[in-house]
Design an enzyme around this catalytic site. Sequence first.
Site, PDB file in Angstrom:
ATOM      1  N   LEU A 519      18.486  56.409  71.777  1.00 25.11           N
ATOM      2  CA  LEU A 519      17.992  55.898  70.499  1.00 25.11           C
ATOM      3  C   LEU A 519      18.986  54.965  69.831  1.00 25.11           C
ATOM      4  CD1 LEU A 519      16.451  59.158  68.979  1.00 25.11           C
ATOM      5  CD2 LEU A 519      15.261  57.310  70.155  1.00 25.11           C
ATOM      6  N   GLY A 520      20.261  55.167  70.070  1.00 22.82           N
ATOM      7  CA  GLY A 520      21.272  54.342  69.423  1.00 22.82           C
ATOM      8  C   GLY A 520      22.652  54.906  69.682  1.00 22.82           C
ATOM      9  N   PHE A 524      30.788  58.080  66.888  1.00 24.08           N
ATOM     10  CA  PHE A 524      31.007  59.392  67.497  1.00 24.08           C
ATOM     11  C   PHE A 524      30.498  59.460  68.926  1.00 24.08           C
ATOM     12  CE2 PHE A 524      27.031  59.098  65.326  1.00 24.08           C
ATOM     13  CZ  PHE A 524      26.123  59.481  66.297  1.00 24.08           C
ATOM     14  N   GLY A 525      29.454  58.664  69.237  1.00 26.96           N
ATOM     15  CA  GLY A 525      28.808  58.750  70.538  1.00 26.96           C
ATOM     16  C   GLY A 525      27.376  58.271  70.465  1.00 26.96           C
ATOM     17  N   LYS A 526      26.551  58.714  71.417  1.00 24.41           N
ATOM     18  CA  LYS A 526      25.182  58.234  71.511  1.00 24.41           C
ATOM     19  C   LYS A 526      24.195  59.271  70.983  1.00 24.41           C
ATOM     20  CE  LYS A 526      26.059  55.210  75.491  1.00 24.41           C
ATOM     21  NZ  LYS A 526      25.667  54.864  76.883  1.00 24.41           N
ATOM     22  N   ASP A 653      27.443  58.680  50.138  1.00 23.09           N
ATOM     23  CA  ASP A 653      26.852  57.526  50.826  1.00 23.09           C
ATOM     24  C   ASP A 653      25.333  57.602  50.757  1.00 23.09           C
ATOM     25  OD1 ASP A 653      26.692  55.171  52.210  1.00 23.09           O
ATOM     26  OD2 ASP A 653      27.038  56.059  54.181  1.00 23.09           O
TER      27      ASP A 653
END
Length: 799
Positions: A519-520, A524-526, A653
């Site tokens: 997905l993206g 941090f990772g995928k 955020d």
Amino acid sequence: MLRGQRLGQLGWHRPAAGLGSLMTSLMLACASAASCREVCCPVGPSGLRCTRAGSLDTLRGLRGAGNLTELYVENQQHLQRLEFEDLQGLGELRSLTIVKSGLRFVAPDAFRFTPRLSHLNLSSNALESLSWKTVQGLSLQDLTLSGNPLHCSCALFWLQRWEQEGLCGVHTQTLHDSGPGDQFLPLGHNTSCGVPTVKIQMPNDSVEVGDDVFLQCQVEGLALQQADWILTELEGAATVKKFGDLPSLGLILVNVTSDLNKKNVTCWAENDVGRAEVSVQVSVSFPASVHLGLAVEQHHWCIPFSVDGQPAPSLRWLFNGSVLNETSFIFTQFLESALTNETMRHGCLRLNQPTHVNNGNYTLLAANPYGQAAASVMAAFMDNPFEFNPEDPIPVSFSPVDGNSTSRDPVEKKDETPFGVSVAVGLAVSAALFLSALLLVLNKCGQRSKFGINRPAVLAPEDGLAMSLHFMTLGGSSLSPTEGKGSGLQGHIMENPQYFSDTCVHHIKRQDIILKWELGEGAFGKVFLAECYNLLNDQDKMLVAVKALKEASENARQDFQREAELLTMLQHQHIVRFFGVCTEGGPLLMVFEYMRHGDLNRFLRSHGPDAKLLAGGEDVAPGPLGLGQLLAVASQVAAGMVYLASLHFVHRDLATRNCLVGQGLVVKIGDFGMSRDIYSTDYYRVGGRTMLPIRWMPPESILYRKFSTESDVWSFGVVLWEIFTYGKQPWYQLSNTEAIECITQGRELERPRACPPDVYAIMRGCWQREPQQRLSMKDVHARLQALAQAPPSYLDVLG
């Protein structure tokens, strides 16, 4: 009676109507006289003065003067006794003066009919004694007895105590003994005087319902006069039999009931000195009983209960048949009762911010040595937001909320590209990430983790996961301008053990996770779309979003663990759901709820007035979201923020890019840590790697790096602006530097064309420069809910 003359001869003519108009007659009798020459003359509106020497031998002629408040009698040598009948009908009398007269005796009940008497002057009479009963029950402020031949005896011992204690001005008077030499009355002269001693004996130590109870009252003392039992509280609790007389009185309570508990049984005795009384309570043992009520929403949710039993029963709660361990979030609280004479106790099982996981059957067990009881009640605090099949097509079919909206509801295409799904969904779960920042950094306890890792005291700034999470803290915090270089997050976030002491992270087997496509990717990772088996009891498999940790360093694993512990705690219908972790082999995985429609910002743009322009020829939604739908979106985000604020979390955020949209326009707070890559223009890089969302930040956060629940309120106001502009970037016409200048100088975003004045008023309430003057998230949520339930009629006349 009046001596030598009748009332009529003195002008005291009683009207035919009766005695109630005596004062009126007295005033009329003397109204025309320059000076009153009668026996008693009126003084002011409700006073009477009797000073004609030797004219009165009783005050009974005044009975019925109901409005008389002040009576002054002087030079009446024939007035020797004051009985209770003399003042009958003078209920308003407040001041009585009898001086320089022949008064020798005042009956103990002389002032029975004058309860408001506060000033009593009996000076310069022939009184040798005055019973304590005479003044009992009166709220005297002044008592004057000087000039009387008082005889020092036990009957005046109460007066000696008043003199010692400085009561009613007695200590300022000179009291004389009637003995030779006109000696002063010595204080405490007669040490043998004392009130009676009263003791109650009850041989029955253990009493049960139906037993007979024997009590004996022993009285000791000089010149005992009376003694008896006070049993007013025992009505219906037992059959009463009294016997005996001074100095020993007996009492039998026949066939006692549980109502006798905490009821007073009182014995009293009197003598010349005063009155004494003693009370005891009979403890009647009986089995426990319990009653449960339906859950009620208060400040905390309350499951009300009532328990009874003697001795007081011990309590234990069960939840769905298992023992419920109480914590600071779920606890028993007893309510203080104004009634102190009953054994029944009332209370609540308090639940602080319960979610759907707390829905179920609650059972209260009560037990004492004589028996036990149980009661159960079903409680539903929140609907389960996850009861749907994620593999079914998910049309965005909205029920029109705004009765005035003419736009058609948007409908989603069933055939979405994997990349579209990825971006839409990808941003969905990292609400978790930013939520954890506060925890990553802070654990200085050095304990063994549940993942077999030793926790360090401080996180290094280079950790990618730490950077992806640093926008979430507990409570308020402030960051230095050099954050992201050498200082990292050290010292800015403190762990609250209240939230993590018993966190239980759900572990998922790797064989149950089947990855479908990517997905993206974030720092941090995928993130992958995946199928997960055996995750929920009612489903064999379901679609989930899986975040894979690309770095296997010790620090990265530390951050992974801390984030998982935090996310496990967060359970709310408007926070993206965290299902658990997979730590078997590598890489480490986190499993989140799958939000099909992706981030809220992209969703707003694709369902706004510029959707066709942004789509570049692709099919778009049939029309923009209506006012009611925009209010529903805003209300859901506000609900999630209220929940975070209740846990003292600071988001730091909050923006539409970090909110996700699911089936049926369900909106939740969360992202996968990819928003800083996809929406890089929304962030302003400070120093090395620190990226700040300055367009959503209040002045104190921009200038001093100070973040708090109030700064989140400011950010929510900007989110509200984003929603009603269909996803526009705040200050889109300005550079980051120019936006900072506008915010710090107090300029506000303009009201969007689709925004009603009531909604813009909420935005402005969020943008107050002083943090303490901003609306609370609870207030914001309440206002938005009210508007969502009855959307205002609004026409964009400028469009």
